[in-house]
Design a protein around this motif. Structure first.
Motif, PDB file in Angstrom:
ATOM      1  N   ARG A   3       6.394  14.883  -2.542  1.00  0.00           N
ATOM      2  CA  ARG A   3       5.347  14.297  -3.390  1.00  0.00           C
ATOM      3  C   ARG A   3       4.744  13.077  -2.709  1.00  0.00           C
ATOM      4  N   PHE A   5       3.503   9.346  -2.290  1.00  0.00           N
ATOM      5  CA  PHE A   5       4.033   8.075  -2.780  1.00  0.00           C
ATOM      6  C   PHE A   5       3.070   7.492  -3.803  1.00  0.00           C
ATOM      7  N   THR A   6       3.612   7.001  -4.897  1.00  0.00           N
ATOM      8  CA  THR A   6       2.809   6.328  -5.918  1.00  0.00           C
ATOM      9  C   THR A   6       3.186   4.849  -5.926  1.00  0.00           C
ATOM     10  N   LYS A   8       4.586   1.222  -6.641  1.00  0.00           N
ATOM     11  CA  LYS A   8       5.869   0.833  -7.235  1.00  0.00           C
ATOM     12  C   LYS A   8       5.976  -0.678  -7.325  1.00  0.00           C
ATOM     13  N   GLU A  40       2.144  -0.364  -2.402  1.00  0.00           N
ATOM     14  CA  GLU A  40       1.435   0.908  -2.271  1.00  0.00           C
ATOM     15  C   GLU A  40       1.804   1.673  -1.010  1.00  0.00           C
ATOM     16  N   ASP A  41       2.769   1.163  -0.246  1.00  0.00           N
ATOM     17  CA  ASP A  41       3.202   1.815   0.991  1.00  0.00           C
ATOM     18  C   ASP A  41       4.701   2.100   0.891  1.00  0.00           C
ATOM     19  N   GLU A  42       5.094   3.323   1.166  1.00  0.00           N
ATOM     20  CA  GLU A  42       6.486   3.734   1.009  1.00  0.00           C
ATOM     21  C   GLU A  42       7.448   2.955   1.907  1.00  0.00           C
ATOM     22  N   ALA A  43       7.055   2.700   3.152  1.00  0.00           N
ATOM     23  CA  ALA A  43       7.924   1.950   4.069  1.00  0.00           C
ATOM     24  C   ALA A  43       8.110   0.513   3.584  1.00  0.00           C
ATOM     25  N   ALA A  45       7.886  -0.441   0.489  1.00  0.00           N
ATOM     26  CA  ALA A  45       8.713  -0.342  -0.719  1.00  0.00           C
ATOM     27  C   ALA A  45      10.194  -0.291  -0.353  1.00  0.00           C
ATOM     28  N   GLN A  46      10.555   0.477   0.654  1.00  0.00           N
ATOM     29  CA  GLN A  46      11.953   0.557   1.070  1.00  0.00           C
ATOM     30  C   GLN A  46      12.446  -0.781   1.622  1.00  0.00           C
ATOM     31  N   LEU A  64      13.271   0.823  -7.630  1.00  0.00           N
ATOM     32  CA  LEU A  64      11.812   0.906  -7.581  1.00  0.00           C
ATOM     33  C   LEU A  64      11.329   1.607  -8.843  1.00  0.00           C
ATOM     34  N   GLU A  66       7.778   3.022 -10.940  1.00  0.00           N
ATOM     35  CA  GLU A  66       6.349   3.307 -10.831  1.00  0.00           C
ATOM     36  C   GLU A  66       5.560   2.293 -11.646  1.00  0.00           C
TER      37      GLU A  66
END
Length: 99
Positions: A3, A5-6, A8, A40-43, A45-46, A64, A66
């Motif tokens: 999916r 990334f939304t 977070k 707004e960026d998955e990396a 966010a991690q 995290l 949404e």
């Protein structure tokens, strides 16, 4: 296929008080989700999640959640997160007592 990334926010509970808190762009914790950093960026966010998890002396239950951009800052997307913004549910404590 994974999916997309939304957006977070990083959320947790304050260790001493138990209040729901959100990580701000200034690396602090706020009891107001509108002050949270909308990621707004998955990396990123991690990275932010790892940063928050390393603060076990301040917060517990880091994860995290949404969120969506709102006129005053991030807003919760799911009921659970909206419920957490309103404070304790058992009596008029904390945020509910101030209303």
């Amino acid at each position: 296929m994974p999916r997309a990334f939304t957006p977070k926010v990083v959320t947790a509970n304050a260790l001493r008080e138990g209040d729901a808190v959100w990580l701000t762009p200034e690396d602090d914790w706020s009891r107001d989700i509108a002050r949270a950093e909308l990621i707004e960026d998955e990396a990123v966010a991690q990275d932010r999640l790892l940063f928050a998890q390393a603060q076990a002396d301040r917060v517990v239950g880091v994860y995290l959640a949404e969120a969506a951009p709102g006129p005053d800052g991030p807003e919760p997307v799911h009921f659970r997160e909206a419920f957490r913004t309103r404070g304790p549910s058992n009596r008029a404590h904390g945020k509910q007592a101030r209303r």
